[in-house]
Design an enzyme around this catalytic site. Structure first.
Site, short mmCIF file in Angstrom:
data_model
loop_
_atom_site.label_atom_id
_atom_site.label_comp_id
_atom_site.label_asym_id
_atom_site.label_seq_id
_atom_site.Cartn_x
_atom_site.Cartn_y
_atom_site.Cartn_z
N TYR A 179 39.23 14.01 -9.16
CA TYR A 179 38.17 14.09 -10.17
C TYR A 179 38.00 12.74 -10.85
CZ TYR A 179 41.50 14.13 -14.10
OH TYR A 179 42.47 13.79 -15.02
N CYS A 180 36.84 12.59 -11.51
CA CYS A 180 36.62 11.38 -12.30
C CYS A 180 35.89 11.75 -13.58
CB CYS A 180 35.92 10.28 -11.50
SG CYS A 180 34.36 10.73 -10.72
N ARG A 181 34.84 11.02 -13.96
CA ARG A 181 34.24 11.21 -15.29
C ARG A 181 33.46 12.50 -15.43
NH1 ARG A 181 32.47 4.98 -14.93
NH2 ARG A 181 34.38 4.08 -15.83
N CYS A 185 29.69 11.33 -11.27
CA CYS A 185 30.54 10.14 -11.16
C CYS A 185 30.87 9.86 -9.70
CB CYS A 185 31.82 10.35 -11.97
SG CYS A 185 32.99 8.99 -11.85
#
Length: 225
Positions: A179-181, A185
């Site tokens: 996962y990221c932002r 993202c």
């Protein structure tokens, strides 16, 4: 009912509402809100992350501050910016979803930016079940300062630009959830592509830290894992 009152007019009220809309009428200001949704940052850090010079970044931030979307604190000579509240993050997230649903240009721009992606994705609820079962590794590929500001409990931190060199830190036999932002993202997309190209089992959380926070799920702000 007359629109005029002793203290003003309906037009004045709606102009006051419109001031908020005007503050959002910039792609770079929205990008700054996206970055601030991850945690507090200095002007210098925001300018670097958004690829702006300091003068331009400061001007955008002042516009957002005048609209009440961001707040500041001073630490010596440095000014730190943060979102004024969770409602600002909610507004930002909703704006993106409404634009995707009703603005014809958004889906094409999204696909051009994020690239072709046909792999399976995991929802927040599915991820929580799998974390509880202990059968996945959760990987946060955002910059380290964003991880430190708040991450999914138990997640490992390997920024996407370091992943190729640090892939051996990840166990080979366990599926990796990246996962990221947030939902839009690109970092998680790039990380999943890299991992799968290296023969690892990897899947993307279908949104990210922004949506995780807004769902009031547990957030860890401890040191690096």
């Amino acid at each position: 009912m007359p629109e005029n009152t002793k203290s003003g007019t309906k037009a004045q009220l709606y102009e006051a509402f419109a001031a908020s809309g005007k503050a959002l009428a910039s792609g770079k200001r929205l990008e700054l809100l996206d970055l601030l949704a991850q945690g507090e940052r200095t002007v210098d850090a925001l300018a670097k992350a958004a690829r702006l010079n300091l003068t331009t970044a400061s001007a955008h931030l002042q516009t957002l501050k005048q609209a009440g979307f961001v707040a500041t604190r001073r630490e010596g000579v440095r000014i730190h910016y943060r979102l004024a509240g969770d409602d600002v993050a909610q507004l930002f997230a909703l704006l993106r979803k409404v634009a995707e649903a009703h603005q014809a240009a958004v889906p094409a721009a999204r696909d051009a930016y994020l690239g072709e992606y046909t792999a399976a994705e995991l929802s927040r609820e599915e991820l929580r079940v799998r974390i509880a079962a202990g059968d996945v590794i959760v990987l946060d590929v955002r910059p380290v300062e964003e991880y430190r500001a708040g991450h999914i409990p138990g997640a490992l931190s390997i920024p996407v630009e370091e992943l190729a060199d640090r892939i051996d830190e990840l166990p080979e036999e366990v599926e990796i959830v990246v996962y990221c932002r947030g939902e839009y993202c690109v970092l998680a997309y790039d990380a999943v592509r890299l991992l799968t190209d290296r023969g690892r089992r990897a899947i993307r959380l279908n949104d990210g830290m922004l949506e995780w926070r807004l769902s009031e799920l547990p957030v860890d702000a401890s040191d690096l894992t």
